[in-house]
Motif scaffolding. Structure first.
Motif, short mmCIF file in Angstrom:
data_model
loop_
_atom_site.label_atom_id
_atom_site.label_comp_id
_atom_site.label_asym_id
_atom_site.label_seq_id
_atom_site.Cartn_x
_atom_site.Cartn_y
_atom_site.Cartn_z
N PHE A 53 0.82 -1.21 0.00
CA PHE A 53 0.00 0.00 0.00
C PHE A 53 0.86 1.26 0.00
CE2 PHE A 53 -2.36 3.29 2.29
CZ PHE A 53 -3.62 3.21 1.76
N PRO A 54 0.62 2.23 -0.91
CA PRO A 54 -0.39 2.26 -1.98
C PRO A 54 0.22 2.05 -3.37
CG PRO A 54 0.28 4.49 -1.48
CD PRO A 54 1.19 3.57 -0.69
N MET A 55 1.21 1.18 -3.49
CA MET A 55 1.87 0.92 -4.77
C MET A 55 1.09 -0.11 -5.57
SD MET A 55 5.84 -0.21 -5.48
CE MET A 55 5.60 -1.99 -5.59
N LYS A 56 1.15 -0.01 -6.88
CA LYS A 56 0.58 -1.03 -7.75
C LYS A 56 1.59 -2.16 -7.92
CE LYS A 56 -2.70 1.24 -10.87
NZ LYS A 56 -2.96 1.60 -12.29
N GLY A 57 1.11 -3.40 -7.85
CA GLY A 57 1.96 -4.54 -8.16
C GLY A 57 2.90 -4.92 -7.03
N ALA B 144 8.03 2.94 -10.80
CA ALA B 144 6.90 2.24 -10.18
C ALA B 144 5.68 3.15 -10.22
CB ALA B 144 7.22 1.87 -8.74
N GLU B 145 4.50 2.53 -10.14
CA GLU B 145 3.25 3.28 -10.17
C GLU B 145 2.54 3.17 -8.84
OE1 GLU B 145 0.53 3.12 -13.61
OE2 GLU B 145 1.92 1.61 -14.39
N LEU B 146 1.89 4.25 -8.44
CA LEU B 146 0.99 4.20 -7.30
C LEU B 146 -0.43 3.95 -7.80
CD1 LEU B 146 2.25 7.14 -5.05
CD2 LEU B 146 2.88 4.73 -4.98
N ASP B 147 -1.25 3.39 -6.92
CA ASP B 147 -2.65 3.11 -7.24
C ASP B 147 -3.47 4.35 -6.86
OD1 ASP B 147 -5.29 2.24 -7.34
OD2 ASP B 147 -4.79 0.21 -6.70
#
Length: 377
Positions: A329-333, A352-355
């Motif tokens: 949390f709150p990262m994607k993957g 990296a991407e956040l959700d």
């Protein structure tokens, strides 16, 4: 190029990751504050800030103290901003140890993206992957540690760090049973998180030497330098310290100067970002010491740790706080771990991407400062 917008999202996780003893009777929701800096050319830098005890405190320091310091500045001037933060700290700001780091990380993210390079290459690459060790939470039952270590070994991770929950007799039982269960070919470390007296630490350290543990970490608080010095003189097992030492590289230098650590610890959340962590790692390297990078308890920032680890020589492992579901949390993957190694992202910046849907759904407060105005939602 200058920073023109400073945004924060206080995000509610509401999942306490510590036992009742370490909560101390107060709320501990392990919230996160997401930080985004935007420049006049549209380039963005993103970081996450720890808010384990109070999202309001983290958000307040960022918006009221950090934002005025950063807005209007060139993100390439990270060294000047680093020292400006320390000037403010002395003049009645007295930041929580995890406050300046995320701002520094966001500045580095901007510059690496602008250069079109993955962060570790922008810093100066040394490698592209590291072996992983799984790092436990606190448990009462030795069997939970054993099952967890065996689970991660089945996934190719052949190293495990136990955080024994105390008291010392129980910790020694955990150490022994864990070694018996996993055998001699799995690497083990122990980190009781500042629980012991000097006599207890010597006793436990002797046991860990016989059980062939890799290192013994933070048996006392990191400011107890005399005790660390005596312990390092007495034991053969390497002593890892300075995880929570304040004062960035200046604080860690005192431990090195007094021979009060065999391995130093740093991370981009608690040691003033990438700038502070690099200062510590390079200083330790000059003294022949490893700087083992410590988890931030946030997977997104742990990827920043990975970039730093891949840009220095004197780090052997990546700390993987488990179970991962608690720290994603709150990262994607998931973290890019395969066959016991973690591989650094190759996209520009952190990679990296956040959700953002999750962030907005769980947002307690959104605030933004610009060069011209403030906005609160």
């Amino acid at each position: 190029m200058k920073v023109t917008k400073f945004e924060t999202w206080w995000v509610r996780r509401d999942q306490c990751l510590f036992d009742e003893k370490r909560q101390g009777g107060s709320a501990m929701p392990w919230d996160v504050v997401v930080l985004k800096l935007t420049c006049d050319d549209g380039t963005e830098g993103i970081a996450t800030a720890m808010a384990a005890r109070s999202g309001q405190v983290t958000e307040g320091y960022l918006q009221e103290t950090a934002a005025p310091l950063v807005l209007g500045r060139d993100p390439h001037d990270r060294e000047a901003i680093f020292y400006d933060f320390w000037n403010l700290d002395r003049h009645e700001a007295f930041y929580p140890v995890f406050l300046p780091g995320p701002v520094d990380v966001a500045l580095w993210d901007i510059c690496a993206k602008k250069a079109g390079l993955p962060l570790y290459k922008y810093i100066g690459g040394y490698r592209e992957s590291l072996p992983v060790y799984a790092s436990s939470l606190f448990y009462d039952d030795p069997k939970v540690y054993i099952d967890e270590a065996l689970h991660y070994r089945s996934m190719g991770i052949n190293c495990y760090k136990v955080h024994p929950s105390g008291p010392v007799e129980k910790d020694m039982e955990i150490h022994r049973k864990l070694r018996e269960a996993v055998g001699d070919d799995m690497g083990l470390m122990s980190d009781p998180v500042g629980e012991y007296t000097l006599d207890e630490a010597i006793r436990v350290g002797r046991q860990l030497e016989k059980l062939n543990y890799i290192w013994f970490e933070e048996p006392f608080r990191d400011f107890e330098l005399y005790k660390y010095q005596k312990l390092c003189q007495t034991l053969d097992i390497p002593i890892a310290a300075t995880e929570t030492t304040r004062g960035a590289h200046w604080g860690v230098a005192q431990s090195i100067a007094q021979n009060a650590a065999d391995i130093v610890r740093a991370d981009v959340s608690w040691k003033c970002g990438i700038t502070g962590t690099l200062k510590i790692a390079h200083m330790a390297d000059a003294f022949g010491l490893n700087c083992e990078i410590h988890t931030t308890t946030m997977n997104y920032m742990d990827l920043v740790n990975l970039h730093v680890s891949c840009a220095i020589r004197n780090c052997k492992y990546f700390e993987y706080f488990v179970p991962e579901d608690s720290f994603r949390f709150p990262m994607k993957g998931d973290l890019p771990i395969k066959d016991g190694r973690i591989y650094v992202p190759k996209e520009p910046g952190i990679g990296a991407e956040l959700d953002w849907d999750l962030i907005k759904d769980n947002c307690v407060a959104y605030k933004v400062k610009t060069l011209d105005q403030d906005f609160i939602e």
